[in-house]
Write an enzyme that holds these catalytic residues in place. Structure first.
Site, PDB file in Angstrom:
ATOM      1  N   THR A 290     -57.895 -66.335 -75.791  1.00 12.30           N
ATOM      2  CA  THR A 290     -58.475 -65.114 -75.243  1.00 12.30           C
ATOM      3  C   THR A 290     -59.128 -65.320 -73.886  1.00 12.30           C
ATOM      4  O   THR A 290     -59.741 -66.358 -73.624  1.00 12.30           O
ATOM      5  CB  THR A 290     -59.513 -64.514 -76.210  1.00 12.30           C
ATOM      6  OG1 THR A 290     -60.081 -63.340 -75.633  1.00 12.30           O
ATOM      7  CG2 THR A 290     -60.626 -65.502 -76.527  1.00 12.30           C
ATOM      8  N   ASP A 291     -58.975 -64.334 -73.014  1.00 13.35           N
ATOM      9  CA  ASP A 291     -59.706 -64.315 -71.757  1.00 13.35           C
ATOM     10  C   ASP A 291     -61.193 -64.151 -72.031  1.00 13.35           C
ATOM     11  O   ASP A 291     -61.594 -63.659 -73.090  1.00 13.35           O
ATOM     12  CB  ASP A 291     -59.223 -63.155 -70.882  1.00 13.35           C
ATOM     13  CG  ASP A 291     -58.000 -63.525 -70.061  1.00 13.35           C
ATOM     14  OD1 ASP A 291     -57.501 -64.652 -70.214  1.00 13.35           O
ATOM     15  OD2 ASP A 291     -57.550 -62.689 -69.259  1.00 13.35           O
ATOM     16  N   LYS A 292     -61.991 -64.524 -71.030  1.00  9.27           N
ATOM     17  CA  LYS A 292     -63.442 -64.347 -71.163  1.00  9.27           C
ATOM     18  C   LYS A 292     -63.881 -62.971 -70.679  1.00  9.27           C
ATOM     19  O   LYS A 292     -64.443 -62.182 -71.431  1.00  9.27           O
ATOM     20  CB  LYS A 292     -64.177 -65.431 -70.366  1.00  9.27           C
ATOM     21  CG  LYS A 292     -65.700 -65.233 -70.293  1.00  9.27           C
ATOM     22  CD  LYS A 292     -66.360 -66.319 -69.489  1.00  9.27           C
ATOM     23  CE  LYS A 292     -66.119 -66.169 -68.006  1.00  9.27           C
ATOM     24  NZ  LYS A 292     -66.906 -65.052 -67.404  1.00  9.27           N
TER      25      LYS A 292
END
Length: 782
Positions: A290-292
């Site tokens: 997942t992206d932050k």
């Protein structure tokens, strides 16, 4: 430049909406499609045979049942079509358009020839046009020409609908819209095509087995009855009825409805499914990259701190950064800079833009060349390690710079460096200062990651930020596997040595470039079913490579048009909802297959055995058809059934399901045969009454099986949805009333035998429940 609202309105009337007209099947074509389906043809044939045999009432009634079946099917398909249409509306693309002497966001649907639009990196070109202004623009036309490499574009060059901006910012004047475009290629829509998933293939293979079993049983019975001189046409009608009831002809339709209504439920959770066949992969996801920003954080960037160098002030840092912010496309960082400038009431100097190079994943900085007070100057804003290398600094300044960047990172703040040069080139620049950007962690991020872990889904954060920022976020999230791996460390590793434990024990990957993310997805897929999300054009390779690619809410349109799943709200909770809802769809498909296979097996085997033993069908052709159609009503409602998802990814266990469905089917065969022998040999009831008792028993007990089959718990601890309960109750009452009145039946039965049938069915329901529990426990031990 641009149009007025009045001009655009007139042009819209002349040219129509900017959309490709969809070829829709008319009502007549839909009716024809349903009439020519296998089930409809067999019902029509059964009706004709009834008329030939002089059974006019039966023939007319079968025709009525056929019409009702078509109406119900078309009604459900229409609901599904409307659902897909609503999903497309949610994916509408907003375009920055110059109308009435100002830039406004309008729907791409309302663009007209003559409109002037501004497109940034990652945005899909919504109509044909020509470039009027280009800042280092390249266009990816792979969707149109098949060429994967972007092409550089300059002013006055044409661009076409369906391509997307790979880099830079372009101002385009629209020349053609909608059906008048050269290619008429629409990327941005929900895909209705359903590829066969492993689950569907598995169910269809079992259905093939049941078809062979049905035809085998019909063949045997036909030979037996012909040897006994049974009337051929009447026998043919009965055989046809058994095929209608035994073969799950409606399987593709029911499965499609379950999937599409599931997609509508996902849409209510702000999740748009573009590739319907991705639902099974989503149900099986066990690792999330997942992206932050925007997923784990709120994506509400604020200027938290400023550091100035070389005699510049804090206000100078903001002022020079704002010059670049004015030239870039709208993004959270630019908005944060402009909000801070507005808050401090700073004056932005008048300047003339000479050149502008937007940031990308390789440059990691934006650069603008301007003329201010007859002097040329260059401003660069971007990652400290990149911008810092462009600047002349003495050792003390360099040490202070590195120390303050580290301080910001340790505090969880992203740093942005600002540099100034007195020429048109980025050489020997002066460091103006640093901006510390904050992005608050979402309040639900920690609990959602814990929930995903408890449900068999590992999570690793992928970020371009440095190790300190990644470690700070990982600590706040209380990731069990808080090991941080940087790009530098990844580059030193041999990806061939990666194993499942490497990913399980890594909480975050830091300083990652898009190509690194792509390689991580490829490596993780060797051990997991991987879901990856992203927002930028450079995330495209990783999103395409993942088993399930997700575009987050603020993703560029090119990414949304490629992703399997598009999220309409921010945060990681929507990803959790997507995975859990997909598991529910999977469970509904499992319940349907389990029930349908059990019922077909029970009906085919029971009728075959009794037919061979007694030389006659235990039910009339009309009764068999009625059972098939009464079963279809509750089966359709399974699309809305409430289910309990497992706390681990859903996996196909064909052997386990086939075993359980066979046990249910054989339990039904045993209870049917036993009841038949009791009423025939003990109570000596006449054949017409037995046929009616048998019809009622098969209907009631079959629908009771839904309560048992739809849950792995005890049936009384987890009831089906109200739609299923109402459907089964209504159909059971209809069957009971038909048996009591004798309407459509060969004979009517008294209330005593109705009570006996209901009690008998309920008692055998408990036996089916016991069979389920024993089989599940046995499967767990193995």
């Amino acid at each position: 430049m641009g149009l007025s609202t009045a001009q655009a309105s007139n042009l819209l009337k002349q040219n129509g909406y900017n959309e490709i007209p969809e070829k829709k099947a008319g009502v007549f074509r839909k009716i024809l499609k349903n009439i020519t389906s296998p089930i409809a043809i067999m019902l029509l044939f059964a009706s004709v045979l009834s008329f030939v045999l002089g059974k006019t009432f039966d023939g007319n009634f079968i025709l009525i049942l056929l019409v009702l079946n078509i109406i119900i099917t078309m009604w459900q398909e229409n609901k599904a079509d409307n659902a897909i249409k609503k999903l497309n509306e949610n994916l509408d693309q907003k375009i920055k358009t110059f109308r009435d002497e100002k830039w406004v966001d309008i729907s791409s649907r309302f663009l007209v020839p003559g409109d002037v639009i501004k497109l940034a990196s990652g945005e899909v070109i919504p109509a044909d046009g020509k470039i009027t202004q280009a800042d280092h623009v390249s266009v990816n036309e792979s969707a149109l020409t098949g060429e994967s490499l972007p092409k550089d574009k300059k002013e006055k060059e044409p661009v076409f609908s369906g391509a997307f901006i790979a880099s830079g910012i372009a101002v385009v004047e629209i020349t053609k819209t909608g059906a008048n475009t050269n290619f008429g290629k629409t990327l941005f829509s929900v895909e209705r095509v359903i590829k066969r998933s492993a689950l569907e293939k598995d169910i269809i293979s079992i259905s093939r087995f049941l078809t062979i079993l049905s035809l085998g049983a019909v063949g045997i019975l036909t030979i037996v009855f012909l040897l006994k001189k049974a009337p051929f046409l009447e026998l043919l009608t009965l055989d046809l009825s058994l095929i209608i009831a035994g073969i799950p002809i409606s399987l593709p339709t029911v499965m499609t409805l379950i999937i599409e209504f599931g997609v509508l439920a996902l849409a209510a959770k702000k999740v748009i499914v573009r590739r319907l066949s991705a639902l099974e992969d989503l149900a099986n996801v066990n690792f999330l990259l997942t992206d932050k920003t925007g997923t784990l954080t709120e994506n509400k960037i604020k200027i938290q701190d400023e550091y100035a160098y070389n005699g510049f002030t804090h206000n100078d840092v903001l002022m020079y950064a704002s010059i670049l912010a004015l030239s870039e496309s709208d993004n959270p960082i630019d908005r944060a800079i402009m909000e801070k400038v507005k808050e401090l009431k700073l004056r932005i100097p008048v300047f003339t833009k000479i050149d502008f190079i937007p940031a990308d994943s390789k440059r990691k900085r934006s650069t603008i060349v301007i003329k201010n007070e007859n002097k040329d100057m260059v401003i660069s804003v971007g990652a400290p390690q990149i911008v810092g290398d462009l600047c002349l600094m003495d050792k003390n300044t360099r040490d202070k710079f590195n120390r303050e960047v580290k301080t910001l990172a340790t505090g969880g703040y992203r740093a942005l460096a600002v540099a100034l040069g007195n020429s048109k080139q980025e050489k020997n620049m002066k460091l103006v200062g640093l901006l510390g950007l904050s992005d608050t962690l979402r309040s639900d991020a920690k609990s959602v990651i814990k929930f995903l872990g408890q449900n068999g889904i590992g999570v690793a954060m992928v970020t371009g930020d440095n190790r300190a920022i990644a470690a700070n976020i990982a600590t706040q999230l209380e990731l069990e596997n808080s090991k941080i791996v940087t790009k530098e460390e990844l580059d030193k590793m041999n990806q061939g040595t990666f194993n499942a434990d490497f990913f399980r024990h890594t909480g975050a990957f830091a300083e990652i470039l898009p190509e690194d993310k792509f390689h991580l997805v490829q490596a993780a897929k060797k051990f997991f079913v991987v879901c990856a999300n992203g927002d930028g054009i450079n995330d495209l390779p990783a999103i395409k490579a993942a088993n399930v690619g997700m575009a987050v809410k603020n993703a560029v349109t090119a990414l949304k048009s490629t992703a399997d799943i598009v999220l309409l709200s921010e945060g990681i909770s929507v990803i959790r909802d997507a995975i859990i809802e997909s598991r529910k769809i999977f469970e509904r498909l499992y319940t349907y297959s389990l029930y349908r296979i059990s019922e077909s097996l029970r009906l085919i085997v029971t009728i075959a055995i009794l037919g061979v033993l007694y030389g006659a069908y235990p039910m009339t052709a009309l009764q068999i058809i009625l059972i098939a159609l009464l079963n279809d009503i509750p089966i359709i409602t399974l699309a809305f059934d409430k289910v309990k998802t497992t706390n681990s990814p859903s996996k196909i266990d064909a052997k386990k399901r086939f075993t359980l469905s066979s046990l249910f089917g054989l339990t039904g065969v045993a209870n049917s045969l036993l009841l038949f022998f009791i009423v025939k040999n003990v109570f000596n009831l006449n054949w017409q009454v037995i046929q009616t008792i048998y019809f009622l028993k098969l209907t009631v007990s079959g629908h009771m099986l839904i309560y048992v089959a739809h849950t792995k718990q005890r049936w009384w601890k987890f009831f089906p949805s109200k739609e299923v309960i109402i459907a089964t109750f209504v159909t059971q009452i209809i069957a009971t009333m038909l048996a009591f009145t004798g309407f459509l039946m060969p004979g009517k039965i008294p209330i005593f035998w109705i009570i006996v049938v209901w009690v008998w069915a309920f008692l055998w329901m408990q036996i089916s429940e016991a069979v389920k529990i024993i089989q599940l426990k046995f499967a767990e031990k193995r």
